[in-house]
Design a protein around this motif. Structure first.
Motif, PDB file in Angstrom:
ATOM      1  N   TRP A  21     -16.269  34.831  15.883  1.00  0.00           N
ATOM      2  CA  TRP A  21     -16.634  33.744  14.972  1.00  0.00           C
ATOM      3  C   TRP A  21     -16.578  32.430  15.725  1.00  0.00           C
ATOM      4  CZ3 TRP A  21     -13.077  29.839  13.732  1.00  0.00           C
ATOM      5  CH2 TRP A  21     -11.746  30.095  14.087  1.00  0.00           C
TER       6      TRP A  21
ATOM      7  N   GLN B 210     -21.451  27.464  10.945  1.00  0.00           N
ATOM      8  CA  GLN B 210     -20.446  28.515  11.154  1.00  0.00           C
ATOM      9  C   GLN B 210     -21.181  29.808  11.474  1.00  0.00           C
ATOM     10  OE1 GLN B 210     -18.572  27.333   7.305  1.00  0.00           O
ATOM     11  NE2 GLN B 210     -16.692  28.013   8.319  1.00  0.00           N
TER      12      GLN B 210
ATOM     13  N   LYS C 140     -28.067  24.491   0.851  1.00  0.00           N
ATOM     14  CA  LYS C 140     -27.342  25.368   1.784  1.00  0.00           C
ATOM     15  C   LYS C 140     -28.298  26.366   2.423  1.00  0.00           C
ATOM     16  CE  LYS C 140     -23.014  24.838  -0.599  1.00  0.00           C
ATOM     17  NZ  LYS C 140     -21.998  25.419  -1.468  1.00  0.00           N
TER      18      LYS C 140
ATOM     19  N   PRO D 133     -20.053  27.604   3.784  1.00  0.00           N
ATOM     20  CA  PRO D 133     -18.969  28.532   4.118  1.00  0.00           C
ATOM     21  C   PRO D 133     -18.984  29.798   3.276  1.00  0.00           C
ATOM     22  CG  PRO D 133     -18.105  26.502   3.147  1.00  0.00           C
ATOM     23  CD  PRO D 133     -19.558  26.281   3.354  1.00  0.00           C
ATOM     24  N   TYR D 134     -19.567  29.693   2.096  1.00  0.00           N
ATOM     25  CA  TYR D 134     -19.634  30.862   1.210  1.00  0.00           C
ATOM     26  C   TYR D 134     -20.385  31.998   1.919  1.00  0.00           C
ATOM     27  CZ  TYR D 134     -20.375  33.257  -3.321  1.00  0.00           C
ATOM     28  OH  TYR D 134     -20.398  34.151  -4.366  1.00  0.00           O
TER      29      TYR D 134
ATOM     30  N   TYR E 245     -21.025  32.202   5.075  1.00  0.00           N
ATOM     31  CA  TYR E 245     -20.313  32.534   6.307  1.00  0.00           C
ATOM     32  C   TYR E 245     -19.194  33.538   6.043  1.00  0.00           C
ATOM     33  CZ  TYR E 245     -16.687  32.017   9.856  1.00  0.00           C
ATOM     34  OH  TYR E 245     -15.709  32.274  10.771  1.00  0.00           O
ATOM     35  N   MET E 246     -18.367  33.227   5.050  1.00  0.00           N
ATOM     36  CA  MET E 246     -17.210  34.083   4.778  1.00  0.00           C
ATOM     37  C   MET E 246     -17.651  35.485   4.348  1.00  0.00           C
ATOM     38  SD  MET E 246     -14.457  32.423   5.509  1.00  0.00           S
ATOM     39  CE  MET E 246     -12.960  32.905   4.653  1.00  0.00           C
TER      40      MET E 246
ATOM     41  N   LYS F  91     -19.121  37.259   7.435  1.00  0.00           N
ATOM     42  CA  LYS F  91     -18.050  37.663   8.358  1.00  0.00           C
ATOM     43  C   LYS F  91     -17.400  38.953   7.877  1.00  0.00           C
ATOM     44  CE  LYS F  91     -14.169  35.525  10.792  1.00  0.00           C
ATOM     45  NZ  LYS F  91     -13.002  36.342  10.504  1.00  0.00           N
ATOM     46  N   ARG F  92     -17.128  38.984   6.575  1.00  0.00           N
ATOM     47  CA  ARG F  92     -16.472  40.165   6.031  1.00  0.00           C
ATOM     48  C   ARG F  92     -17.393  41.390   6.090  1.00  0.00           C
ATOM     49  NH1 ARG F  92     -12.817  39.441   0.756  1.00  0.00           N
ATOM     50  NH2 ARG F  92     -11.828  37.902   2.090  1.00  0.00           N
TER      51      ARG F  92
ATOM     52  N   LYS G  51     -22.175  37.668  -2.726  1.00  0.00           N
ATOM     53  CA  LYS G  51     -20.818  38.195  -2.872  1.00  0.00           C
ATOM     54  C   LYS G  51     -20.868  39.651  -3.345  1.00  0.00           C
ATOM     55  CE  LYS G  51     -16.427  36.879  -4.890  1.00  0.00           C
ATOM     56  NZ  LYS G  51     -15.817  36.084  -5.958  1.00  0.00           N
TER      57      LYS G  51
ATOM     58  N   CYS H   6     -11.876  28.157   9.215  1.00  0.00           N
ATOM     59  CA  CYS H   6     -11.343  29.520   9.379  1.00  0.00           C
ATOM     60  C   CYS H   6     -10.537  30.033   8.192  1.00  0.00           C
ATOM     61  CB  CYS H   6     -10.493  29.599  10.639  1.00  0.00           C
ATOM     62  SG  CYS H   6      -8.917  28.734  10.515  1.00  0.00           S
ATOM     63  N   SER H   7     -10.080  29.174   7.322  1.00  0.00           N
ATOM     64  CA  SER H   7      -9.270  29.534   6.137  1.00  0.00           C
ATOM     65  C   SER H   7      -7.955  30.257   6.469  1.00  0.00           C
ATOM     66  CB  SER H   7     -10.090  30.348   5.130  1.00  0.00           C
ATOM     67  OG  SER H   7     -10.098  31.714   5.445  1.00  0.00           O
TER      68      SER H   7
ATOM     69  N   ASP I 249     -15.098  26.834  -1.234  1.00  0.00           N
ATOM     70  CA  ASP I 249     -15.845  28.016  -0.788  1.00  0.00           C
ATOM     71  C   ASP I 249     -15.056  28.832   0.227  1.00  0.00           C
ATOM     72  OD1 ASP I 249     -17.924  27.463  -2.417  1.00  0.00           O
ATOM     73  OD2 ASP I 249     -19.305  26.782  -0.869  1.00  0.00           O
ATOM     74  N   MET I 250     -14.381  28.135   1.145  1.00  0.00           N
ATOM     75  CA  MET I 250     -13.585  28.853   2.140  1.00  0.00           C
ATOM     76  C   MET I 250     -12.424  29.582   1.449  1.00  0.00           C
ATOM     77  SD  MET I 250     -14.925  28.399   5.151  1.00  0.00           S
ATOM     78  CE  MET I 250     -13.675  28.856   6.349  1.00  0.00           C
TER      79      MET I 250
ATOM     80  N   GLU J  52     -12.166  30.743  -1.505  1.00  0.00           N
ATOM     81  CA  GLU J  52     -12.535  31.891  -2.336  1.00  0.00           C
ATOM     82  C   GLU J  52     -12.349  33.208  -1.581  1.00  0.00           C
ATOM     83  OE1 GLU J  52     -16.171  33.319  -5.167  1.00  0.00           O
ATOM     84  OE2 GLU J  52     -16.085  31.246  -4.532  1.00  0.00           O
ATOM     85  N   PHE J  53     -12.449  33.123  -0.240  1.00  0.00           N
ATOM     86  CA  PHE J  53     -12.354  34.351   0.557  1.00  0.00           C
ATOM     87  C   PHE J  53     -11.071  34.424   1.375  1.00  0.00           C
ATOM     88  CE2 PHE J  53     -16.707  33.576  -0.470  1.00  0.00           C
ATOM     89  CZ  PHE J  53     -17.085  34.807  -0.980  1.00  0.00           C
ATOM     90  N   ALA J  54     -10.154  33.534   1.079  1.00  0.00           N
ATOM     91  CA  ALA J  54      -8.837  33.624   1.731  1.00  0.00           C
ATOM     92  C   ALA J  54      -8.122  34.847   1.143  1.00  0.00           C
ATOM     93  CB  ALA J  54      -8.045  32.359   1.465  1.00  0.00           C
TER      94      ALA J  54
ATOM     95  N   ILE K 261      -5.181  36.340   6.623  1.00  0.00           N
ATOM     96  CA  ILE K 261      -6.486  36.991   6.440  1.00  0.00           C
ATOM     97  C   ILE K 261      -6.260  38.483   6.257  1.00  0.00           C
ATOM     98  CG2 ILE K 261      -8.541  37.745   7.693  1.00  0.00           C
ATOM     99  CD1 ILE K 261      -9.161  35.020   8.480  1.00  0.00           C
TER     100      ILE K 261
END
Lengths: 406, 107
Positions: free
Chosen positions: A321, A332, A351, A371-372, A374-375, A378-379, A400, B46-47, B70-71, B73-75, B107
């Motif tokens: 990342w 990101q 976005k 970031p939404y 991105y996160m 990433k997952r 999501k 990075c959260s 937003d970050m 939400e996925f922590a 994480i």
């Protein structure tokens, strides 16, 4: 029983991550860090971001307060350069003449700036690099409204500095030798997105052109001639043409080198009592030797080395990342887009994200101020999930929900 | 200097003084308090500096920006009301006595 002594060559993120993880794991042997620079380990990402803009003073860069090292019994040798690894006698030789014994050695010496198109013998007073705090301090003093700067290299570093120079009111030009900016690290849509933002701000980006000649008066560069015949007047020149891994020490010690210091899944080099971590370490990733130049990788590898030294056999699992800040944009990136065959663009309001696929497999996501995405990306990548491309093309689909797909 | 209490997931309490102008994340980092990782160093990228803010403090802190929400939400195991990224909270005199609790993991 012999006391363990871990020597870590290097004073960057991978080095301190390894040392602090060892102490967190209760390791009670000796730890010695050999740092070439005269600074305790500090953060590098802000050097081309908040430190350069003046929003971050030097003390905030420190990864650990100085008393941490004493409290945790970590010896830090500053301004000491390792010149040789004597594997037979397990000693590291320093330029100062000292020799340090080790039971396990960690090489975490990072990478160096490429000098091209300058040569080693060039010593211009207004040509700069940006690799460490010393460089950043010098470059910071060059940022003055109205001055002309040419940045050679259109990668993330060159572009970050260009966005800052432009924000300082400098006449900013970026020249990239490849057919386009970000060629090595991102797809065309991401490059196009940046090109437009830079163009609006008045930064001139010249692609597919390279430096033919540097003209100077005494030690000062006055202008630069490009292959296309363009002549660019400069007050300052920044060379940001990438880095190469520091392998000389390892090579001289006859450790295996392949695109960097070659390590196995536990980050051991070809000598099992020597590990490598961070920018200089090259590991097997999908059948090729990969190096990652990023803070996330340095942290993960430093910690993995510590776990292995402490006796918890742990395989390194790369979770790439990155992020970059350019003007008001935060890009990101999750995953590595190398080898992509398709890019899906998702634009939801302001976005934007780009999703890289190799056939049906999701490789990477680039997301701008998003970031939404991105996160989630990433997952998905870490869980090896690849949503169908048609689903992603539908902007009414909440990505999501892709996480719960099979 | 502003007094902040950081409580680890296992209950260990750290009461420290943090300089105005730094972030709550930097307060933990500089005092070597475990549980806040902050891999990106405070860039909201990075959260891994997630905490639960004590209930009494939720409304006293500056609002979250979209980026932080937003970050978060996925922590790991976020809470709509109390979760914050400590790199996004700048320490001011108004924060004297702030209490934050660490999640089980980042994480």
């Amino acid at each position: 029983m012999m006391i363990e002594k871990i020597v870590i060559i290097g004073g960057g993120q991978a080095s301190i991550s390894c040392a602090s993880q060892l102490r967190s794991l209760g390791f009670n042997g000796e730890i010695c860090m050999v740092c070439e620079e005269n600074y305790y380990p500090y953060q590098r990402p802000p050097l081309s971001k908040k430190f350069l803009t003046g929003h971050f003073h030097e003390e905030r860069l420190l990864l650990k307060k100085i008393d941490y090292y004493k409290t945790n019994n970590i010896q830090v040798l500053l301004s000491k350069k390792a010149t040789k690894i004597d594997r037979d006698n397990k000693k590291v030789h320093l330029q100062s003449g000292e020799k340090i014994d080790y039971t396990k050695l960690v090489i975490a010496i990072g990478s160096k700036a490429k000098k091209a198109p300058l040569s080693d013998s060039d010593n211009y007073s207004n040509a700069f690099y940006l690799r460490n705090l010393h460089d950043a301090r010098i470059l910071k003093n060059q940022l003055h409204t109205g001055k002309k700067i040419l940045i050679i290299g259109g990668g993330y570093l060159g572009l970050e500095v260009a966005s800052i120079c432009s924000s300082f009111g400098m006449h900013t030009t970026v020249v990239e030798g490849a057919e386009r900016i970000l060629k090595r690290v991102a797809g065309e849509p991401t490059a196009a997105y940046f090109r437009e933002i830079f163009s609006i701000r008045g930064v001139k980006i010249i692609e597919n052109d390279f430096v033919k000649k540097i003209n100077n008066i005494e030690s000062e560069v006055t202008n630069v001639e490009l292959a296309s015949g363009r002549l660019i007047d400069v007050d300052a020149l920044l060379v940001a043409t990438g880095g190469y891994p520091e392998v000389d020490l390892a090579k001289d010690a006859q450790l295996q080198i392949e695109n960097g210091i070659k390590v196995n899944e536990r980050l051991e080099t070809s000598d099992p009592s020597i590990y490598a971590a961070g920018d200089c370490a090259s590991f097997n990733h999908k059948g090729r030797c990969l190096r990652l130049e990023s803070v996330g990788n340095a942290i993960d590898q430093g910690q993995t080395v510590a776990l292995n030294i402490a006796g918890n056999r742990t395989n390194f699992n790369a979770k790439p990342w990155f992020w970059t800040e350019q003007f008001d944009q935060k890009l990101q990136i999750a995953g590595i887009c190398d080898g992509f065959t398709d890019i899906i663009e998702r634009k939801v309001k302001d976005k934007v994200s780009f999703w890289y696929y190799k056939e049906e497999i999701l490789l990477a996501v680039d997301s701008f101020n998003d970031p939404y995405s991105y996160m989630i990306g990433k997952r998905l990548i870490e869980e090896k999930k690849s949503p169908k491309k048609e689903i992603l093309r539908d902007i009414n689909f909440d990505i999501k929900d892709a996480l719960s797909l099979k | 200097m502003v007094k902040i209490t950081y409580i680890e997931f296992n209950g260990t309490k750290h009461v420290v003084d943090v300089e105005d102008g730094l972030t709550v994340m930097e307060g933990a980092r500089d005092n070597d308090i475990p549980g806040i990782e902050a891999d990106c160093g405070g860039a909201c990228a990075c959260s891994t500096c997630h905490v639960y803010v004590d209930n009494d403090w939720v409304d006293k802190l500056p609002q979250k920006e979209d980026m932080e929400s937003d970050m978060l939400e996925f922590a790991f195991s976020p809470d709509d009301k109390t979760s914050r990224l400590t790199c996004q909270i700048t320490v001011t005199d108004d924060l004297e006595g702030l209490i934050v609790r660490m999640p089980e993991k980042q994480i």
